[in-house]
Write a protein that holds these residues in place. Structure first.
Motif, PDB file in Angstrom:
ATOM      1  N   HIS A 109      -6.723  -4.271   7.759  1.00 45.03           N
ATOM      2  CA  HIS A 109      -6.839  -2.831   7.978  1.00 45.03           C
ATOM      3  C   HIS A 109      -5.465  -2.168   8.073  1.00 45.03           C
ATOM      4  O   HIS A 109      -4.495  -2.779   8.513  1.00 45.03           O
ATOM      5  N   PHE A 110      -5.412  -0.906   7.648  1.00 41.58           N
ATOM      6  CA  PHE A 110      -4.168  -0.144   7.693  1.00 41.58           C
ATOM      7  C   PHE A 110      -4.273   0.965   8.735  1.00 41.58           C
ATOM      8  O   PHE A 110      -5.371   1.307   9.210  1.00 41.58           O
ATOM      9  N   TYR A 111      -3.099   1.550   9.050  1.00 35.51           N
ATOM     10  CA  TYR A 111      -3.023   2.611  10.043  1.00 35.51           C
ATOM     11  C   TYR A 111      -2.158   3.744   9.494  1.00 35.51           C
ATOM     12  O   TYR A 111      -1.156   3.499   8.823  1.00 35.51           O
ATOM     13  N   ASP A 163      -0.125  -4.706   7.737  1.00 31.66           N
ATOM     14  CA  ASP A 163       0.386  -6.072   7.726  1.00 31.66           C
ATOM     15  C   ASP A 163      -0.756  -6.995   7.323  1.00 31.66           C
ATOM     16  O   ASP A 163      -1.593  -7.370   8.150  1.00 31.66           O
ATOM     17  N   PRO A 164      -0.841  -7.381   6.025  1.00 30.40           N
ATOM     18  CA  PRO A 164      -1.974  -8.194   5.562  1.00 30.40           C
ATOM     19  C   PRO A 164      -2.031  -9.571   6.189  1.00 30.40           C
ATOM     20  O   PRO A 164      -3.081 -10.208   6.187  1.00 30.40           O
ATOM     21  N   ALA A 165      -0.910 -10.061   6.729  1.00 39.57           N
ATOM     22  CA  ALA A 165      -0.917 -11.372   7.370  1.00 39.57           C
ATOM     23  C   ALA A 165      -1.628 -11.338   8.717  1.00 39.57           C
ATOM     24  O   ALA A 165      -2.037 -12.383   9.232  1.00 39.57           O
ATOM     25  N   VAL A 166      -1.770 -10.143   9.294  1.00 36.93           N
ATOM     26  CA  VAL A 166      -2.388 -10.004  10.610  1.00 36.93           C
ATOM     27  C   VAL A 166      -3.797  -9.441  10.510  1.00 36.93           C
ATOM     28  O   VAL A 166      -4.724  -9.911  11.164  1.00 36.93           O
ATOM     29  N   LEU A 200       5.504  -3.993  12.214  1.00 38.07           N
ATOM     30  CA  LEU A 200       5.620  -5.408  12.539  1.00 38.07           C
ATOM     31  C   LEU A 200       4.847  -5.707  13.820  1.00 38.07           C
ATOM     32  O   LEU A 200       5.027  -5.024  14.833  1.00 38.07           O
ATOM     33  N   ASP A 201       3.969  -6.697  13.748  1.00 38.31           N
ATOM     34  CA  ASP A 201       3.214  -7.154  14.919  1.00 38.31           C
ATOM     35  C   ASP A 201       2.449  -6.024  15.594  1.00 38.31           C
ATOM     36  O   ASP A 201       2.397  -5.918  16.828  1.00 38.31           O
ATOM     37  N   GLY A 202       1.875  -5.138  14.793  1.00 35.11           N
ATOM     38  CA  GLY A 202       1.028  -4.082  15.336  1.00 35.11           C
ATOM     39  C   GLY A 202       1.766  -2.898  15.911  1.00 35.11           C
ATOM     40  O   GLY A 202       1.140  -2.060  16.582  1.00 35.11           O
ATOM     41  N   VAL A 203       3.075  -2.801  15.692  1.00 30.38           N
ATOM     42  CA  VAL A 203       3.829  -1.640  16.175  1.00 30.38           C
ATOM     43  C   VAL A 203       4.644  -1.062  15.032  1.00 30.38           C
ATOM     44  O   VAL A 203       5.024  -1.764  14.093  1.00 30.38           O
ATOM     45  N   LEU A 209       0.845  -1.199   0.000  1.00 35.00           N
ATOM     46  CA  LEU A 209       0.000   0.000   0.000  1.00 35.00           C
ATOM     47  C   LEU A 209       0.873   1.240   0.000  1.00 35.00           C
ATOM     48  O   LEU A 209       1.954   1.261   0.607  1.00 35.00           O
ATOM     49  N   ILE A 210       0.395   2.291  -0.676  1.00 35.70           N
ATOM     50  CA  ILE A 210       1.141   3.542  -0.786  1.00 35.70           C
ATOM     51  C   ILE A 210       0.321   4.664  -0.159  1.00 35.70           C
ATOM     52  O   ILE A 210      -0.870   4.814  -0.456  1.00 35.70           O
ATOM     53  N   LEU A 211       0.946   5.436   0.701  1.00 32.47           N
ATOM     54  CA  LEU A 211       0.313   6.589   1.327  1.00 32.47           C
ATOM     55  C   LEU A 211       0.721   7.845   0.578  1.00 32.47           C
ATOM     56  O   LEU A 211       1.908   8.081   0.335  1.00 32.47           O
ATOM     57  N   CYS A 212      -0.278   8.664   0.198  1.00 34.85           N
ATOM     58  CA  CYS A 212      -0.021   9.883  -0.575  1.00 34.85           C
ATOM     59  C   CYS A 212      -0.720  11.066   0.066  1.00 34.85           C
ATOM     60  O   CYS A 212      -1.745  10.914   0.748  1.00 34.85           O
ATOM     61  N   ARG A 213      -0.158  12.233  -0.177  1.00 36.14           N
ATOM     62  CA  ARG A 213      -0.857  13.487   0.097  1.00 36.14           C
ATOM     63  C   ARG A 213      -1.429  14.002  -1.216  1.00 36.14           C
ATOM     64  O   ARG A 213      -0.780  13.923  -2.257  1.00 36.14           O
ATOM     65  N   CYS A 214      -2.628  14.547  -1.150  1.00 37.38           N
ATOM     66  CA  CYS A 214      -3.272  15.073  -2.350  1.00 37.38           C
ATOM     67  C   CYS A 214      -3.667  16.524  -2.100  1.00 37.38           C
ATOM     68  O   CYS A 214      -4.548  16.809  -1.286  1.00 37.38           O
ATOM     69  N   PHE A 215      -3.001  17.443  -2.794  1.00 34.76           N
ATOM     70  CA  PHE A 215      -3.296  18.876  -2.675  1.00 34.76           C
ATOM     71  C   PHE A 215      -4.208  19.273  -3.839  1.00 34.76           C
ATOM     72  O   PHE A 215      -3.765  19.811  -4.853  1.00 34.76           O
TER      73      PHE A 215
END
Length: 434
Positions: free
Chosen positions: A207-209, A201-204, A267-270, A154-160
């Motif tokens: 959802h993303f953060y 982490d798709p293995a866990v 990794l592992d939620g951190v 997944l890629i995080l972007c800013r959109c102006f």
């Protein structure tokens, strides 16, 4: 009648012993071949597995083992190659997003090509796996698009894209499936909000953060040295599972000064982040756990505030790896790879060291941003780096002690590289606005 000569009788004697030997061995060759044909072949245990169950097993192996399993049988090869099954099977490092070089028609300016980023395959061959124009996005979302971070596909972007060019919102993209979601928040740009990272982490979890670090950059006439040095004061964390942001005060016991283009690891939620003081900060998705891990090499503490090569972290087979330079006095002479084998004990183990003279085939002392590690392979003992003014992208195989030139990326003042591993899930979490 005269008896035949002795020479003529020898073949009979020879044949007699031959037939006796065959009888002792268990019969003629034709009989043995017939017996072998009549034997039942051993049943293949994997033939009893359904395709769905076999794919579930293959989804839990390493990528390099998956490549080998193609040779087991035609059935296995077909299952692994099937596009529908590829969504569930492990992927590996495919390429790297990199800042495009200066426009040759306008070399005197810092203007970048549209969208500002290119993409190159780490194999160095074939067309780019991903086109960085992201043509699947609506035109309104492609305006002022800025790549910020990449995590497990997944890629995080800013959109102006707003009328006020200081306002922006976040987009999370999956280029492999051409899906995207908009994070439900609108921010106003300031140097206090320039540091943001993605955790996934798709293995866990599906959802993303989004971790947004608020820095203490604003100051007034009553400031003191501790109030405006740019350290982290708060963190806001967004969860696509809940659809809400949480706001937490900084829980680290030390002031964390985060470089703008640092590599983070989830990794592992951190989330693991590097600070220029020679430490690694750890914070969980709920903002409850705050820890500090010291760099493995004590030499990293030499003039920490004057160093630009603070280190690089990445994952290899689920373990945190740290890449830094080895020094003799104040001279940089080698690349060192460390591994955190037990993240609970926080004790580093030196995994590999290679001098630059051997790595690059020439002897020289590296200075400001001359050598930058950009990725550590997820399932091979291989590290990728760029060096020199033309930003030559190279790979180094730690098992074979071999380095290879991939390509020249071209000169740019911006040094922000995003390693990319394709992700083929069913869909992205719905943030309520797509």
């Amino acid at each position: 009648m005269r008896a035949p000569p002795a020479a003529a009788r020898r073949p009979r004697k020879h044949l007699w012993w031959r037939w006796r030997w065959l009888a002792m061995a268990g019969g003629s060759g034709s009989r043995k071949r017939k017996a072998r044909r009549m034997r039942k072949p051993r049943p293949d245990p994997t033939a009893l597995l359904t395709d769905d169950l076999l794919v579930e097993i293959l989804a839990r192996v390493l990528y390099r083992d998956l490549c080998r399993f193609r040779c087991v049988s035609k059935r296995w090869s077909a299952l692994i190659s099937d596009p529908d099954n590829r969504r569930r099977l492990p992927q590996t490092l495919t390429g790297i997003f990199y800042p495009m070089p200066l426009d040759p028609d306008d070399a005197g300016s810092q203007a970048l090509t549209p969208h500002g980023y290119g993409f190159t395959n780490v194999s160095g061959t074939g067309p780019p796996f991903i086109h960085p124009s992201f043509s699947f996005l609506p035109d309104r979302e492609r305006v002022g698009l800025e790549l910020v971070d990449c995590c497990n596909g997944l890629i995080l972007c800013r959109c102006f894209r707003f009328a006020d060019d200081h306002e922006f919102h976040y987009l999370v993209l999956n280029p492999a499936t051409e899906e995207w979601v908009a994070v439900p928040v609108t921010r106003r740009w300031s140097t206090k909000l320039q540091t943001v990272r993605l955790g996934f982490d798709p293995a866990v979890s599906p959802h993303f953060y989004v971790f947004e670090f608020e820095l203490n950059e604003d100051y007034d006439e009553d400031y003191n040295d501790d109030d405006w040095d740019g350290h982290v004061v708060r963190v806001k964390i967004y969860s696509s599972g809940t659809g809400f942001w949480i706001d937490k005060e900084n829980g680290w016991t030390l002031c964390m000064l985060l470089p703008m283009d640092f590599k983070s690891v989830f990794l592992d939620g951190v989330l693991y982040v590097i600070a220029i003081q020679g430490i690694i900060g750890v914070v969980d998705v709920e903002g409850r756990t705050w820890r500090i891990i010291e760099f493995p090499d004590p030499r990293s503490e030499i003039f920490p505030f004057n160093r630009t090569d603070v280190g690089f972290i990445d994952l290899f087979q689920g373990q945190l790896h740290f890449a830094t330079d080895g020094r003799i006095g104040h001279s940089i002479h080698s690349l060192e790879i460390w591994v955190l084998e037990d993240k609970e004990s926080e004790e580093w183990t030196l995994k590999h060291t290679v001098c630059f003279e051997f790595l690059l085939g020439r002897k020289r002392e590296f200075g400001f941003r001359d050598f930058i590690v950009v990725a550590i392979h997820s399932d091979r003992n291989m590290v990728f780096f760029v060096c020199g003014r033309e930003r030559t992208l190279m790979s180094y195989d730690m098992d074979r002690w071999e380095g290879h030139i991939i390509c020249n990326l071209g000169y740019s003042e911006i040094e922000h590289f995003l390693p990319y591993v394709p992700l083929l899930p069913k869909s992205l979490p719905d943030c309520g606005n797509q």
